[in-house]
Design an enzyme around this catalytic site. Structure first.
Site, mmCIF file in Angstrom:
data_model
loop_
_atom_site.group_PDB
_atom_site.id
_atom_site.type_symbol
_atom_site.label_atom_id
_atom_site.label_comp_id
_atom_site.label_asym_id
_atom_site.label_seq_id
_atom_site.Cartn_x
_atom_site.Cartn_y
_atom_site.Cartn_z
ATOM 1 N N SER A 207 0.794 -1.230 0.000
ATOM 2 C CA SER A 207 0.000 0.000 0.000
ATOM 3 C C SER A 207 0.825 1.277 0.000
ATOM 4 O O SER A 207 0.320 2.334 -0.334
ATOM 5 C CB SER A 207 -0.937 0.002 1.196
ATOM 6 O OG SER A 207 -0.193 -0.068 2.393
ATOM 7 N N HIS A 235 -5.410 -4.565 -0.892
ATOM 8 C CA HIS A 235 -5.305 -3.552 -1.950
ATOM 9 C C HIS A 235 -5.353 -4.197 -3.339
ATOM 10 O O HIS A 235 -4.687 -3.733 -4.268
ATOM 11 C CB HIS A 235 -4.036 -2.720 -1.758
ATOM 12 C CG HIS A 235 -4.080 -1.925 -0.498
ATOM 13 N ND1 HIS A 235 -4.741 -0.721 -0.400
ATOM 14 C CD2 HIS A 235 -3.613 -2.194 0.742
ATOM 15 C CE1 HIS A 235 -4.655 -0.270 0.840
ATOM 16 N NE2 HIS A 235 -3.973 -1.153 1.553
ATOM 17 N N LYS A 266 -12.490 -1.955 2.038
ATOM 18 C CA LYS A 266 -11.876 -1.070 1.029
ATOM 19 C C LYS A 266 -12.723 -1.158 -0.249
ATOM 20 O O LYS A 266 -13.762 -0.510 -0.323
ATOM 21 C CB LYS A 266 -10.414 -1.455 0.818
ATOM 22 C CG LYS A 266 -9.583 -1.324 2.110
ATOM 23 C CD LYS A 266 -8.102 -1.386 1.855
ATOM 24 C CE LYS A 266 -7.264 -1.636 3.104
ATOM 25 N NZ LYS A 266 -7.343 -0.603 4.140
HETATM 26 N N1 PLP Z 1 -3.762 -5.431 5.348
HETATM 27 C C1 PLP Z 1 -3.452 -4.375 4.591
HETATM 28 C C2 PLP Z 1 -2.423 -4.545 3.506
HETATM 29 C C3 PLP Z 1 -4.066 -3.135 4.789
HETATM 30 O O1 PLP Z 1 -3.746 -2.070 4.034
HETATM 31 C C4 PLP Z 1 -5.035 -3.023 5.821
HETATM 32 C C5 PLP Z 1 -5.714 -1.724 6.110
HETATM 33 O O2 PLP Z 1 -5.181 -0.675 6.072
HETATM 34 C C6 PLP Z 1 -5.339 -4.143 6.588
HETATM 35 C C7 PLP Z 1 -4.689 -5.334 6.338
HETATM 36 C C8 PLP Z 1 -6.364 -4.085 7.663
HETATM 37 O O3 PLP Z 1 -7.638 -4.093 7.062
HETATM 38 P P1 PLP Z 1 -8.945 -3.739 7.908
HETATM 39 O O4 PLP Z 1 -9.180 -2.291 7.733
HETATM 40 O O5 PLP Z 1 -10.019 -4.597 7.338
HETATM 41 O O6 PLP Z 1 -8.626 -4.095 9.315
#
Ligand code: PLP
Length: 420
Positions: A207, A235, A266
């Site tokens: 990200s 992502h 997302k």
């Molecule tokens: N994994 C990644 C790569 C993320 O970017 C995010 C959120 O920013 C998460 C996990 C966590 O996701 P959630 O918002 O569903 O807890």
């Protein structure tokens, strides 16, 4: 003074307890103030802008006049405010109530939870799926449940914080390989041959950089060294690959990636929630052992309703998933033509690389003055000297929105010397 009072009139036990409690609070406040000051001093204080409208490409932000063009949400497909997604959430709320007041295995599983899990596994073409309150929880809950001190986990050094935390919680042997470095991964796999199971864990798309894990190479190394492959698709789910199935579809390895964790928060409607999908026996084990699943409330029906509709829309046609590809290319190519350097490959996360932290911060502020909401990232979120403004393209940005963003960047970049 206190000493004298204590000697002359001894405190009652109750007042003594109250005095100690106040002293503890004063000490805590002292520690907290010092910590907060150090965050401010390091220039890493994060403040929050307050949005007063629905999430979308056009939003209203407290303190800013007029509408703002939003380029920093993970609302990749614009489904957060899609009318059918909202309607489905409302219907689920009406029919199934506000929530379950329970964890899943006690009295918190409704047919909509089972239906959504079935839909997720069908979407990803996996055997089964399990829902969590977030993908953070899915990542926190998988490694400890699956791996023992006999096993090994090999993790990309730039993996998301939730993967890092999940791995910290497990007792497996830990190997960290250099970011997307296949030579290093192979060396670590060789070193890990002595363990019972080996699990390679990577973000599908990263990200901060918008780069995509080399899954073909990772899967072939995994085959060579008999390792399992886990990817975090937060992502990627919904928009990467011809049908939006994710990085594994994009790179043609859906049948070689063993475990997928992803988010409903997302691209898939943006409400909340996460999941693991993969082999049935693994999902069965998670239902028995995974602590964030066992000890946290069921997903609220409205959230389930929104995500379920988002998946329906994506499974009906690949038009939505494909709709952002051209927009991402438009932004990336126009920004490159203007003289900016954009990191990553063809991903809607488009980090505009600026180098200096101050430059990223003042440019982001100036963009907001021009009605464009973007966010600057600097150390320690990204390495020193690699500050950037991260722009995220959504399928619901119009070409005009994208062109306005590029024009504003060009003006602000010239003003601050980021462009000639
Ligand atoms: N994994 C990644 C790569 C993320 O970017 C995010 C959120 O920013 C998460 C996990 C966590 O996701 P959630 O918002 O569903 O807890």
């Amino acid at each position: 003074m206190w000493g004298r009072r204590l000697l002359s009139s001894p405190l009652s036990p109750g007042r003594c307890r109250a005095y100690r409690a106040r002293a503890a609070l004063a000490q805590l406040s002292h520690v907290l103030e010092a910590e907060l000051e150090s965050i401010r001093g390091a220039g890493t204080w994060k403040s929050e802008r307050v949005i007063t409208s629905k999430q979308g490409p056009h939003i209203h932000v407290e303190g800013s006049r007029g509408g703002i063009l939003n380029f920093c949400a993970n609302n990749y497909l614009g489904l957060s405010s899609h009318p059918e997604v909202i309607r489905s959430g409302l219907e689920a709320l009406e029919k199934f109530g506000a929530g379950l007041s329970s964890v899943r295995f006690i009295c918190g599983t409704q047919n909509i939870h089972k239906n959504l899990e079935e839909k997720i596994s069908r979407f990803h073409q996996r055997e089964d799926a399990i829902l969590y309150a977030s993908c953070f929880d899915a990542n926190a809950g998988i490694f400890e449940a699956l791996l023992t001190p006999e096993d090994a986990v090999l993790s990309d050094e730039l993996n998301h914080a939730s993967i890092i935390d999940g791995i910290r919680l497990c007792k497996a042997n830990k190997y960290r390989y250099k970011h997307m470095d296949m030579q290093d991964l192979e060396a670590k796999l060789q070193a890990a041959q002595k363990h019972r199971l080996r699990l390679v864990a990577t973000d599908g798309a990263f990200s901060m950089d918008g780069d995509i894990a080399p899954l073909k190479e990772i899967c072939s190394l995994a085959q060579k060294y008999q390792a399992l492959v886990f990817i975090d698709e937060c992502h990627a789910t919904g928009f990467l690959g011809p049908n939006g199935r994710g990085t594994d579809e994009l790179l043609g390895v859906m049948d070689q990636v063993d475990i997928v964790n992803s988010t409903l928060g997302k691209a898939l409607g943006g409400a909340a929630g996460g999941y693991t999908t993969g082999p049935k026996a693994l999902i069965d084990l998670l239902r028995q052992r995974s602590r964030p699943y066992l000890f946290s409330n069921s997903l609220p029906p409205a959230v389930v309703g929104c995500a379920s509709k988002a998946l329906d829309l994506l499974m009906e046609s690949n038009a939505i998933a494909q709709s952002m590809v051209a927009k991402t290319r438009r932004f990336r190519s126009k920004m490159a033509a203007a003289g900016f350097s954009i990191s990553g490959n063809d991903h809607p996360i488009c980090p505009v690389m600026l180098g200096e932290a101050r430059l990223a911060s003042v440019m982001a502020d100036d963009m907001l003055e021009r009605g464009i909401y973007v966010i600057g990232f600097s150390y320690p979120v990204v390495p020193k000297g690699k500050a950037r403004i991260r722009v995220q393209i959504s399928a619901v940005h119009s070409e005009d929105d994208i062109d306005r963003c590029v024009e504003a960047f060009t003006e602000v970049g010239r003003k601050h010397g980021a462009l000639p």
